[in-house]
Motif scaffolding. Structure first.
Motif, PDB file in Angstrom:
ATOM      1  N   TYR A  61       5.729 -15.136  16.424  1.00  0.00           N
ATOM      2  CA  TYR A  61       5.465 -14.040  15.497  1.00  0.00           C
ATOM      3  C   TYR A  61       5.167 -12.758  16.260  1.00  0.00           C
ATOM      4  CZ  TYR A  61       5.171 -17.779  12.110  1.00  0.00           C
ATOM      5  OH  TYR A  61       5.477 -18.861  11.327  1.00  0.00           O
ATOM      6  N   GLY A  62       5.583 -11.642  15.666  1.00  0.00           N
ATOM      7  CA  GLY A  62       5.329 -10.347  16.281  1.00  0.00           C
ATOM      8  C   GLY A  62       5.182  -9.274  15.228  1.00  0.00           C
ATOM      9  N   ILE A  63       4.873  -8.060  15.665  1.00  0.00           N
ATOM     10  CA  ILE A  63       4.746  -6.900  14.782  1.00  0.00           C
ATOM     11  C   ILE A  63       5.660  -5.817  15.329  1.00  0.00           C
ATOM     12  CG2 ILE A  63       3.198  -5.110  13.912  1.00  0.00           C
ATOM     13  CD1 ILE A  63       0.928  -7.129  14.071  1.00  0.00           C
ATOM     14  N   THR A  64       6.494  -5.253  14.456  1.00  0.00           N
ATOM     15  CA  THR A  64       7.417  -4.197  14.892  1.00  0.00           C
ATOM     16  C   THR A  64       6.636  -2.944  15.271  1.00  0.00           C
ATOM     17  OG1 THR A  64       7.727  -3.355  12.655  1.00  0.00           O
ATOM     18  CG2 THR A  64       9.292  -5.019  13.420  1.00  0.00           C
ATOM     19  N   GLN A  68       5.189  -1.351  11.915  1.00  0.00           N
ATOM     20  CA  GLN A  68       3.960  -2.140  11.969  1.00  0.00           C
ATOM     21  C   GLN A  68       3.973  -3.267  10.942  1.00  0.00           C
ATOM     22  OE1 GLN A  68       1.387  -1.836  14.303  1.00  0.00           O
ATOM     23  NE2 GLN A  68       2.964  -0.600  15.249  1.00  0.00           N
ATOM     24  N   THR A  69       5.145  -3.878  10.765  1.00  0.00           N
ATOM     25  CA  THR A  69       5.269  -5.030   9.875  1.00  0.00           C
ATOM     26  C   THR A  69       5.470  -6.286  10.709  1.00  0.00           C
ATOM     27  OG1 THR A  69       7.648  -4.661   9.661  1.00  0.00           O
ATOM     28  CG2 THR A  69       6.248  -3.694   7.963  1.00  0.00           C
ATOM     29  N   SER A  70       4.941  -7.390  10.216  1.00  0.00           N
ATOM     30  CA  SER A  70       5.054  -8.634  10.968  1.00  0.00           C
ATOM     31  C   SER A  70       6.417  -9.289  10.724  1.00  0.00           C
ATOM     32  CB  SER A  70       3.928  -9.594  10.593  1.00  0.00           C
ATOM     33  OG  SER A  70       4.010  -9.939   9.239  1.00  0.00           O
ATOM     34  N   ARG A  72       8.850 -13.030  12.089  1.00  0.00           N
ATOM     35  CA  ARG A  72       8.931 -14.237  12.904  1.00  0.00           C
ATOM     36  C   ARG A  72      10.362 -14.379  13.381  1.00  0.00           C
ATOM     37  NH1 ARG A  72       9.184 -20.030   9.963  1.00  0.00           N
ATOM     38  NH2 ARG A  72      11.204 -19.707   8.985  1.00  0.00           N
ATOM     39  N   TYR A  92      14.239  -9.414  17.618  1.00  0.00           N
ATOM     40  CA  TYR A  92      14.058  -9.125  16.194  1.00  0.00           C
ATOM     41  C   TYR A  92      15.389  -9.346  15.459  1.00  0.00           C
ATOM     42  CZ  TYR A  92      12.937  -6.269  12.064  1.00  0.00           C
ATOM     43  OH  TYR A  92      12.722  -5.814  10.783  1.00  0.00           O
ATOM     44  N   ASP A 102      14.680 -13.046   7.968  1.00  0.00           N
ATOM     45  CA  ASP A 102      13.912 -14.258   8.249  1.00  0.00           C
ATOM     46  C   ASP A 102      14.700 -15.439   7.713  1.00  0.00           C
ATOM     47  OD1 ASP A 102      12.059 -16.156   8.842  1.00  0.00           O
ATOM     48  OD2 ASP A 102      10.708 -15.645   7.215  1.00  0.00           O
TER      49      ASP A 102
END
Length: 146
Positions: A61-64, A68-70, A72, A92, A102
């Motif tokens: 998991y990460g955040i752009t 600033q949205t998460s 996976r 991404y 996703d």
């Protein structure tokens, strides 16, 4: 070959094979930076790991950085390999319109991120290399007809 301390077992053989593949991927990415290979080799070869426990893709998991949205992803870039630990950066996944995708299916494209994870190779039973042409692929923006 990097030794992982295991001998004569299927698990040890699987780990050795994964290490060998990761080393080859990493070396190709490094060679792609050399002037002689510019435009011939890709600087990122996307990979997917299958988990030893559930035999399904490993997700991180990460955040752009922009929205600033998460998100996976199960798509990664090899950054380094030290013994049985691999340093990965998250890729991404996005659909044809450039939106986050996703999905378990192949995305339209993949974008490199600065988000990193360190994982043990022993947690995986297999690895799959994905088409490098998916990296930074341009999305198709369809405007209004009139």
């Amino acid at each position: 070959m990097i030794s992982n301390g295991e001998t004569n077992s299927n698990e040890g053989e699987s780990t050795s094979n994964i290490i060998s593949i990761l080393k080859t991927v990493y070396e190709m990415q490094v060679k792609a930076k050399l002037p002689i290979f510019k435009g011939i080799l890709h600087d990122t070869i996307p990979i997917v790991f299958n988990s030893s426990v559930a035999t399904e893709p490993y997700f991180a998991y990460g955040i752009t950085s922009t929205c600033q949205t998460s998100f996976r992803t199960c798509f990664f870039r090899v950054e380094d390999l030290v013994h049985s630990i691999v340093h990965l950066s998250l890729l991404y996944p996005f659909d044809i319109e450039g939106n986050y995708s996703d999905t378990m299916r192949m995305p339209y494209g993949l974008e490199k991120t600065q988000i990193n994870v360190f994982v043990s190779i022993q947690d995986f039973c297999s690895i799959q290399c994905i088409n490098p042409n998916l990296i930074n692929r341009q999305s198709i923006i369809i405007g209004d007809k009139w």
